[in-house]
Design an enzyme around this catalytic site. Structure first.
Site, PDB file in Angstrom:
ATOM      1  N   ARG A  43       0.791  -1.194   0.000  1.00 14.22           N
ATOM      2  CA  ARG A  43       0.000   0.000   0.000  1.00 14.22           C
ATOM      3  C   ARG A  43       0.844   1.273   0.000  1.00 14.22           C
ATOM      4  O   ARG A  43       0.355   2.366  -0.239  1.00 14.22           O
ATOM      5  CB  ARG A  43      -0.873   0.017   1.269  1.00 14.22           C
ATOM      6  CG  ARG A  43      -2.090  -0.890   1.149  1.00 14.22           C
ATOM      7  CD  ARG A  43      -2.802  -1.064   2.490  1.00 14.22           C
ATOM      8  NE  ARG A  43      -2.310  -2.281   3.146  1.00 14.22           N
ATOM      9  CZ  ARG A  43      -2.658  -2.623   4.395  1.00 14.22           C
ATOM     10  NH1 ARG A  43      -3.434  -1.844   5.120  1.00 14.22           N
ATOM     11  NH2 ARG A  43      -2.208  -3.742   4.902  1.00 14.22           N
ATOM     12  N   GLY A  44       2.121   1.123   0.286  1.00 14.79           N
ATOM     13  CA  GLY A  44       2.982   2.287   0.536  1.00 14.79           C
ATOM     14  C   GLY A  44       3.070   3.318  -0.576  1.00 14.79           C
ATOM     15  O   GLY A  44       3.340   4.484  -0.317  1.00 14.79           O
ATOM     16  N   GLU A  99       7.482   2.436  -6.270  1.00 11.99           N
ATOM     17  CA  GLU A  99       7.682   1.900  -4.925  1.00 11.99           C
ATOM     18  C   GLU A  99       7.871   3.054  -3.939  1.00 11.99           C
ATOM     19  O   GLU A  99       8.356   4.126  -4.315  1.00 11.99           O
ATOM     20  CB  GLU A  99       8.909   0.972  -4.970  1.00 11.99           C
ATOM     21  CG  GLU A  99       9.462   0.479  -3.656  1.00 11.99           C
ATOM     22  CD  GLU A  99       8.548  -0.468  -2.881  1.00 11.99           C
ATOM     23  OE1 GLU A  99       7.373  -0.121  -2.700  1.00 11.99           O
ATOM     24  OE2 GLU A  99       9.037  -1.514  -2.424  1.00 11.99           O
ATOM     25  N   ASP A 100       7.486   2.843  -2.708  1.00 12.58           N
ATOM     26  CA  ASP A 100       7.673   3.905  -1.716  1.00 12.58           C
ATOM     27  C   ASP A 100       9.143   4.046  -1.298  1.00 12.58           C
ATOM     28  O   ASP A 100       9.723   5.112  -1.407  1.00 12.58           O
ATOM     29  CB  ASP A 100       6.765   3.693  -0.482  1.00 12.58           C
ATOM     30  CG  ASP A 100       6.909   2.304   0.152  1.00 12.58           C
ATOM     31  OD1 ASP A 100       7.682   1.464  -0.363  1.00 12.58           O
ATOM     32  OD2 ASP A 100       6.243   2.054   1.173  1.00 12.58           O
ATOM     33  N   ASP A 103      14.880  -0.241   0.316  1.00 16.45           N
ATOM     34  CA  ASP A 103      15.666  -0.393   1.535  1.00 16.45           C
ATOM     35  C   ASP A 103      16.765  -1.433   1.232  1.00 16.45           C
ATOM     36  O   ASP A 103      17.774  -1.095   0.632  1.00 16.45           O
ATOM     37  CB  ASP A 103      14.695  -0.827   2.640  1.00 16.45           C
ATOM     38  CG  ASP A 103      15.283  -0.806   4.030  1.00 16.45           C
ATOM     39  OD1 ASP A 103      16.220  -0.041   4.275  1.00 16.45           O
ATOM     40  OD2 ASP A 103      14.799  -1.557   4.895  1.00 16.45           O
ATOM     41  N   THR A 104      16.563  -2.694   1.597  1.00 12.93           N
ATOM     42  CA  THR A 104      17.542  -3.712   1.203  1.00 12.93           C
ATOM     43  C   THR A 104      17.480  -3.978  -0.302  1.00 12.93           C
ATOM     44  O   THR A 104      18.440  -4.465  -0.892  1.00 12.93           O
ATOM     45  CB  THR A 104      17.275  -5.053   1.925  1.00 12.93           C
ATOM     46  OG1 THR A 104      16.027  -5.579   1.482  1.00 12.93           O
ATOM     47  CG2 THR A 104      17.271  -4.872   3.429  1.00 12.93           C
ATOM     48  N   GLY A 105      16.334  -3.668  -0.917  1.00 10.07           N
ATOM     49  CA  GLY A 105      16.147  -3.924  -2.347  1.00 10.07           C
ATOM     50  C   GLY A 105      15.603  -5.314  -2.636  1.00 10.07           C
ATOM     51  O   GLY A 105      15.330  -5.654  -3.785  1.00 10.07           O
ATOM     52  N   THR A 107      12.679  -6.694  -1.867  1.00 10.42           N
ATOM     53  CA  THR A 107      11.300  -6.716  -2.357  1.00 10.42           C
ATOM     54  C   THR A 107      11.275  -6.472  -3.861  1.00 10.42           C
ATOM     55  O   THR A 107      10.693  -7.243  -4.629  1.00 10.42           O
ATOM     56  CB  THR A 107      10.455  -5.633  -1.653  1.00 10.42           C
ATOM     57  OG1 THR A 107      10.564  -5.807  -0.243  1.00 10.42           O
ATOM     58  CG2 THR A 107       9.002  -5.707  -2.066  1.00 10.42           C
ATOM     59  N   LEU A 108      11.937  -5.397  -4.278  1.00  7.72           N
ATOM     60  CA  LEU A 108      11.956  -5.052  -5.705  1.00  7.72           C
ATOM     61  C   LEU A 108      12.591  -6.145  -6.533  1.00  7.72           C
ATOM     62  O   LEU A 108      12.103  -6.475  -7.619  1.00  7.72           O
ATOM     63  CB  LEU A 108      12.746  -3.760  -5.909  1.00  7.72           C
ATOM     64  CG  LEU A 108      11.961  -2.476  -5.951  1.00  7.72           C
ATOM     65  CD1 LEU A 108      12.899  -1.313  -6.210  1.00  7.72           C
ATOM     66  CD2 LEU A 108      10.894  -2.532  -7.046  1.00  7.72           C
ATOM     67  N   LYS A 131      17.184   4.216   0.546  1.00  8.31           N
ATOM     68  CA  LYS A 131      18.135   4.091   1.661  1.00  8.31           C
ATOM     69  C   LYS A 131      19.326   3.285   1.154  1.00  8.31           C
ATOM     70  O   LYS A 131      19.401   2.077   1.348  1.00  8.31           O
ATOM     71  CB  LYS A 131      17.495   3.330   2.826  1.00  8.31           C
ATOM     72  CG  LYS A 131      16.423   4.060   3.594  1.00  8.31           C
ATOM     73  CD  LYS A 131      16.008   3.191   4.784  1.00  8.31           C
ATOM     74  CE  LYS A 131      14.725   3.671   5.405  1.00  8.31           C
ATOM     75  NZ  LYS A 131      14.220   2.734   6.432  1.00  8.31           N
ATOM     76  N   PHE A 152      13.902   5.186  10.226  1.00  8.97           N
ATOM     77  CA  PHE A 152      12.586   4.622   9.936  1.00  8.97           C
ATOM     78  C   PHE A 152      11.625   5.776   9.665  1.00  8.97           C
ATOM     79  O   PHE A 152      11.429   6.647  10.512  1.00  8.97           O
ATOM     80  CB  PHE A 152      12.070   3.738  11.069  1.00  8.97           C
ATOM     81  CG  PHE A 152      10.951   2.859  10.607  1.00  8.97           C
ATOM     82  CD1 PHE A 152      11.215   1.657   9.951  1.00  8.97           C
ATOM     83  CD2 PHE A 152       9.629   3.237  10.787  1.00  8.97           C
ATOM     84  CE1 PHE A 152      10.177   0.852   9.478  1.00  8.97           C
ATOM     85  CE2 PHE A 152       8.589   2.437  10.319  1.00  8.97           C
ATOM     86  CZ  PHE A 152       8.858   1.245   9.671  1.00  8.97           C
ATOM     87  N   ASP A 159       3.826   3.607   6.222  1.00  7.81           N
ATOM     88  CA  ASP A 159       3.280   3.345   7.554  1.00  7.81           C
ATOM     89  C   ASP A 159       4.313   2.863   8.556  1.00  7.81           C
ATOM     90  O   ASP A 159       5.385   2.384   8.201  1.00  7.81           O
ATOM     91  CB  ASP A 159       2.222   2.250   7.466  1.00  7.81           C
ATOM     92  CG  ASP A 159       2.841   0.874   7.240  1.00  7.81           C
ATOM     93  OD1 ASP A 159       3.542   0.716   6.220  1.00  7.81           O
ATOM     94  OD2 ASP A 159       2.661  -0.021   8.091  1.00  7.81           O
ATOM     95  N   ARG A 165       0.058   6.713   7.492  1.00  9.01           N
ATOM     96  CA  ARG A 165       0.079   6.794   6.031  1.00  9.01           C
ATOM     97  C   ARG A 165      -0.504   8.110   5.529  1.00  9.01           C
ATOM     98  O   ARG A 165      -0.207   8.572   4.437  1.00  9.01           O
ATOM     99  CB  ARG A 165      -0.747   5.653   5.420  1.00  9.01           C
ATOM    100  CG  ARG A 165      -0.171   4.269   5.596  1.00  9.01           C
ATOM    101  CD  ARG A 165      -0.956   3.286   4.724  1.00  9.01           C
ATOM    102  NE  ARG A 165      -0.736   1.901   5.106  1.00  9.01           N
ATOM    103  CZ  ARG A 165       0.271   1.142   4.665  1.00  9.01           C
ATOM    104  NH1 ARG A 165       1.154   1.655   3.840  1.00  9.01           N
ATOM    105  NH2 ARG A 165       0.403  -0.111   5.048  1.00  9.01           N
TER     106      ARG A 165
END
Ligand code: IMP
Ligand code: MG
Length: 175
Positions: A43-44, A99-100, A103-105, A107-108, A131, A152, A159, A165
């Site tokens: 949802r981000g 994407e919102d 971070d670590t990458g 997910t993408l 990040k 964070f 969120d 959000r």
């Protein structure tokens, strides 16, 4: 829920300005295609994608996908599963993933790998926040709104435990 406050990191004015810039740059980059599908990772990204597509002056379709990473609320584990798939077919289309935060990458990386099996013409990524210091995967967004430190953050769609959000700015969580 424990107490925390939210300090403004990026104001709504700065976000608007940057999203406008991104819209111009991305429109120019896709001027040769009429098969662009902008795909929001829910949802981000919901607020970002809503603003971004309003700044695109090219023909565009919009679709959404929801993936979930297993793990705790403050970091993602890199294992993703599809909770809500795209409604449309991306075969032969140019996909812009929105994407919102990268971070670590992980997910993408997983989402791109999965979407590539559907043989789109291209896949590019526009992330609101990056990040870089947290990157593990070899993933690079094609367009980034803002580089942020390892904090964070919440707001503008993002969120903390499903809250915040709705904030119109990006803030960092201070405990
Ligand atoms: P990655 O797989 O580590 O790149 O995780 C990216 C996802 O983790 C983002 O799409 C967010 O959902 C979540 N995430 C990473 N950092 C933050 C943060 O600072 N606040 C809220 N969610 C975050
Ligand atoms: Mg996310």
């Amino acid at each position: 829920m424990e107490n925390y406050k939210v300090d403004i990191l990026i104001s709504d004015k700065d976000i608007t300005q940057r999203v406008n810039q991104l819209g111009k740059i991305i429109s120019a980059s896709y001027s040769d295609t009429n098969k662009l599908i902008v795909v929001g990772l829910l949802r981000g990204s919901f607020m970002f994608i809503a603003d971004l597509v309003r700044c695109l002056d090219i023909p565009v379709e919009v679709d959404f996908i929801t993936v979930s990473s297993y793990g705790s609320e403050m970091f993602s584990s890199g294992n993703v599963k599809i909770l809500k798939d795209l409604d449309g077919d991306i075969n032969g289309h140019d996909v812009l993933l929105v994407e919102d935060i990268v971070d670590t990458g992980k997910t993408l990386e997983a989402v791109i790998e999965m979407l590539e099996t559907r043989v789109p013409n291209s896949i590019k990524v526009c992330a609101l926040l990056n990040k870089q210091s947290r990157r593990i995967s070899n993933i690079k967004a094609d367009w980034i709104g803002f580089e942020i430190p390892d904090e964070f953050v919440v707001g503008y769609g993002i969120d903390y435990d499903q809250r915040n959000r709705n904030l119109p700015y990006i803030g960092k969580v201070v405990k």
